[in-house]
Motif scaffolding. Structure first.
Motif, PDB file in Angstrom:
ATOM      1  N   GLU A 177      -4.822  -9.468  -5.128  1.00  0.00           N
ATOM      2  CA  GLU A 177      -4.056 -10.656  -4.759  1.00  0.00           C
ATOM      3  C   GLU A 177      -4.126 -10.880  -3.259  1.00  0.00           C
ATOM      4  N   ARG A 178      -3.765 -12.072  -2.831  1.00  0.00           N
ATOM      5  CA  ARG A 178      -3.739 -12.380  -1.401  1.00  0.00           C
ATOM      6  C   ARG A 178      -2.509 -11.763  -0.757  1.00  0.00           C
ATOM      7  N   ALA A 179      -2.670 -11.370   0.501  1.00  0.00           N
ATOM      8  CA  ALA A 179      -1.556 -10.858   1.295  1.00  0.00           C
ATOM      9  C   ALA A 179      -1.718 -11.427   2.703  1.00  0.00           C
TER      10      ALA A 179
ATOM     11  N   GLN B   8       2.079   3.077 -10.765  1.00  0.00           N
ATOM     12  CA  GLN B   8       1.609   1.974  -9.931  1.00  0.00           C
ATOM     13  C   GLN B   8       1.271   2.440  -8.522  1.00  0.00           C
ATOM     14  N   ALA B   9       0.507   1.590  -7.807  1.00  0.00           N
ATOM     15  CA  ALA B   9       0.149   1.867  -6.419  1.00  0.00           C
ATOM     16  C   ALA B   9      -0.382   0.577  -5.813  1.00  0.00           C
ATOM     17  N   ASN B  10      -0.378   0.503  -4.478  1.00  0.00           N
ATOM     18  CA  ASN B  10      -0.952  -0.673  -3.825  1.00  0.00           C
ATOM     19  C   ASN B  10      -1.457  -0.317  -2.445  1.00  0.00           C
ATOM     20  N   ALA B  11      -2.396  -1.115  -1.957  1.00  0.00           N
ATOM     21  CA  ALA B  11      -2.957  -0.921  -0.612  1.00  0.00           C
ATOM     22  C   ALA B  11      -3.566  -2.234  -0.144  1.00  0.00           C
ATOM     23  N   ALA B  12      -3.364  -2.543   1.123  1.00  0.00           N
ATOM     24  CA  ALA B  12      -3.909  -3.766   1.702  1.00  0.00           C
ATOM     25  C   ALA B  12      -5.358  -3.535   2.125  1.00  0.00           C
ATOM     26  N   PHE B  13      -6.135  -4.620   2.133  1.00  0.00           N
ATOM     27  CA  PHE B  13      -7.512  -4.520   2.637  1.00  0.00           C
ATOM     28  C   PHE B  13      -7.986  -5.887   3.109  1.00  0.00           C
ATOM     29  N   ALA B  14      -8.942  -5.864   4.013  1.00  0.00           N
ATOM     30  CA  ALA B  14      -9.542  -7.092   4.523  1.00  0.00           C
ATOM     31  C   ALA B  14     -10.806  -7.389   3.723  1.00  0.00           C
ATOM     32  N   SER B  15     -11.289  -8.620   3.833  1.00  0.00           N
ATOM     33  CA  SER B  15     -12.535  -8.976   3.154  1.00  0.00           C
ATOM     34  C   SER B  15     -13.631  -8.024   3.611  1.00  0.00           C
TER      35      SER B  15
END
Length: 570
Positions: free
Chosen positions: A48-50, A65-72
């Motif tokens: 998803e977008r952040a 569950q888990a989550n992590a941000a990333f760039a293109s």
């Protein structure tokens, strides 16, 4: 007792030292023994977008569950170079890396961008949990919210630590999952599977060797047809009208299209190129193909051997032929995201059909077919096929024992399920036992019985005996609102149209929703009038609006459901 020789070969195949295609030269019992171990846990990964970046969210897995941000992960020039070299097989000036090295580097970059920190930890722990359960781990990708990333070849994800491509391992098949409000109901396993083939080579397009393709398809399915596991029918002539006529003649479970595909970036629509009466090309837009196939209730798999079939839009995840077919109700669609050679295409399709005929999940079938291409000597083309799917567990055909288990567990695919000592009369037919009954008039005798409709919505009790019948039905506002929220999103995702404003479409949909909310008090004539308006201004939105009304969890009045069914089939 298991065959020891088979067990040894199964272990070799699982480790990657022996291809599953090699097992097919052994007795079928040996092949089936190995394949019978194909069971999976699921890692459900949403992108998803952040803000200006993205977030990888594991919404479900064996370990939570888990989550992590990333760039293109790629710059446009880098991506263009990869697509040209790997996807289009075009030479790149100054490129020193071999195609295999480029493939690994691309897959590694994409993997590291998404799988890091707690997402990577969750992935590793999920793999361990699957290993301990003697199962694989299905990677279910949800890319609906980031259509600009959907065009990336995710099938080349490469785990450098373990030195393997996820989609090439029997343990980690990759599926592009499209979440839609209508659940996929498995079809009781037909025998044989009926395969319908369209082979089109219009004279005003690049010539295709359709006769050679037909012979190869016949050869590839010869054993299955000899064993009465598959029938093969060719649509002649290869026109869209002839396909429509053939679908009326019987139940078909698989459609194999060989021909040209197109994608128009301006209109954000894909198309399959059929022939017309003069053997010229007729590009049939994705929504027309999808509408035709939607009403073929037995159709479960569509394989598109068309070079642009898997293309999606950077604005709408459902444009492009394959996603559109899934959106319209086909449980599984396989399309090619790059051109594919004839040998690879035939090897892939024959392995898919062979594995499906043996009763295994869709993603397992595609996984085996990828490996067959790879072990056949192609180090690139195994990543060309893309599987789009709606079936959460990969099951599109269920054996009789599985269907019986589903009934025992109380799961229902809709209709009306009556237990206890009641007898049900529909027309002049008396039905007893565990039956799904659909009809206008239901008369019950015997004990008091609870009647359940759809996804567990209790409609009250039928007090049965002498002239004593009570059925209460009304829409669950929360469920109906959730279904229509999906409709509104599809309106927002439509390309801009100078002739019709999106707000006008939404207003018509809102009128339908508001009236349907009234349950048995809903005015069916009003809904019919508003659906007619939608048919005239936005037939694609009419289709999904009718589907929302017909969803079992909506609980709309019978009169409303009948009208919705009529509009969905026109």
């Amino acid at each position: 007792m298991p065959n020891i020789a088979c067990t040894t070969r199964c272990a070799l195949a699982g480790s990657g030292l022996l291809s599953l295609s090699a097992l097919t030269t052994l007795p079928r019992a040996c092949y089936s023994q190995c394949m019978s171990k194909r069971a999976y846990l699921t890692l459900d990964l949403l992108i998803e977008r952040a803000g200006d970046s993205y977030r990888a969210l594991i919404v479900d897995s064996p370990v939570g569950q888990a989550n992590a941000a990333f760039a293109s992960p790629f710059q446009p020039p880098e991506l263009d170079s990869f697509m040209a070299r790997i996807g289009r097989r075009a030479p790149i000036s100054g490129a020193n890396a071999t195609p295999e090295e480029m493939l690994k580097q691309f897959g590694k970059t994409l993997f590291n961008a998404v799988f890091h920190d707690e997402v990577l930890t969750s992935f590793r722990r999920s793999r361990d949990a699957a290993d301990n359960a003697d199962k694989g781990l299905r990677i279910k990708l949800r890319l609906d919210e980031v259509p600009e990333l959907a065009d990336l070849p995710w099938e080349y994800l490469y785990d450098a630590t373990r030195e393997n491509f996820l989609a090439l391992s029997r343990e980690t098949p990759i599926v592009r999952f499209l979440a839609l409000p209508e659940p996929v109901e498995p079809l009781a396993a037909p025998s044989p599977l009926n395969l319908l083939a369209v082979l089109a080579s219009p004279t005003d397009y690049e010539t295709l060797d359709v006769q050679g393709e037909w012979r190869r398809l016949q050869d590839a399915t010869l054993e299955l047809r000899a064993d009465n596991k598959l029938t093969l029918t060719r649509v002649e002539p290869p026109t869209f009208d002839a396909l429509q006529r053939q679908l009326r003649k019987g139940d078909y479970h698989l459609l194999h299209f060989i021909g040209h595909g197109e994608y128009d970036a301006a209109t954000q629509h894909g198309a399959l190129v059929f022939e017309d009466a003069q053997k010229q090309g007729r590009a049939v837009r994705d929504e027309l193909v999808a509408t035709l196939l939607h009403d073929a209730d037995s159709m479960r798999v569509v394989l598109l051997n068309a070079c642009e079939g898997a293309r999606t839009s950077a604005k709408n995840p459902f444009t492009g032929v394959a996603p559109r077919l899934v959106q319209k109700g086909i449980p599984a669609v396989i399309a090619m995201q790059f051109p594919i050679s004839d040998p690879a295409a035939i090897l892939f399709s024959s392995e898919v059909y062979r594995t499906l005929a043996d009763g295994f999940p869709m993603d397992a079938a595609v996984n085996e077919a990828r490996r067959a291409i790879y072990f056949g000597g192609s180090v690139l083309e195994w990543g060309t096929p893309v599987l789009f799917m709606r079936a959460a567990d990969g099951t599109i055909f269920a054996g009789e024992d599985e269907m019986a288990d589903e009934k025992k567990s109380g799961k229902s695919g809709g209709g009306i399920n009556i237990g206890g000592n009641a007898r049900v009369s529909v027309g002049r037919d008396m039905i007893g036992g565990d039956k799904n009954v659909q009809g206008d008039d239901i008369f019950a005798e015997g004990d008091i019985n609870t009647v359940t409709i759809g996804a567990g919505a209790t409609v009250g009790q039928v007090a049965a005996g002498r002239n004593n019948t009570q059925i209460n039905q009304g829409a669950d506002l929360k469920d109906l609102a959730a279904l229509f929220q999906t409709v509104y999103k599809q309106v927002d995702a439509r390309p801009d149209d100078p002739d019709i404003d999106k707000d006008e479409i939404k207003a018509k949909v809102k009128q339908v929703e508001s009236e349907a909310n009234k349950g048995e008090q809903a005015n069916a004539k009003k809904i019919e009038r508003w659906l007619t308006d939608l048919k005239n201004i936005a037939p694609d939105i009419l289709e999904i609006t009718a589907a929302a009304l017909l969803n079992p969890i909506a609980g709309v009045a019978l009169a409303v459901a009948k009208i919705a069914e009529r509009f969905r089939t026109t």
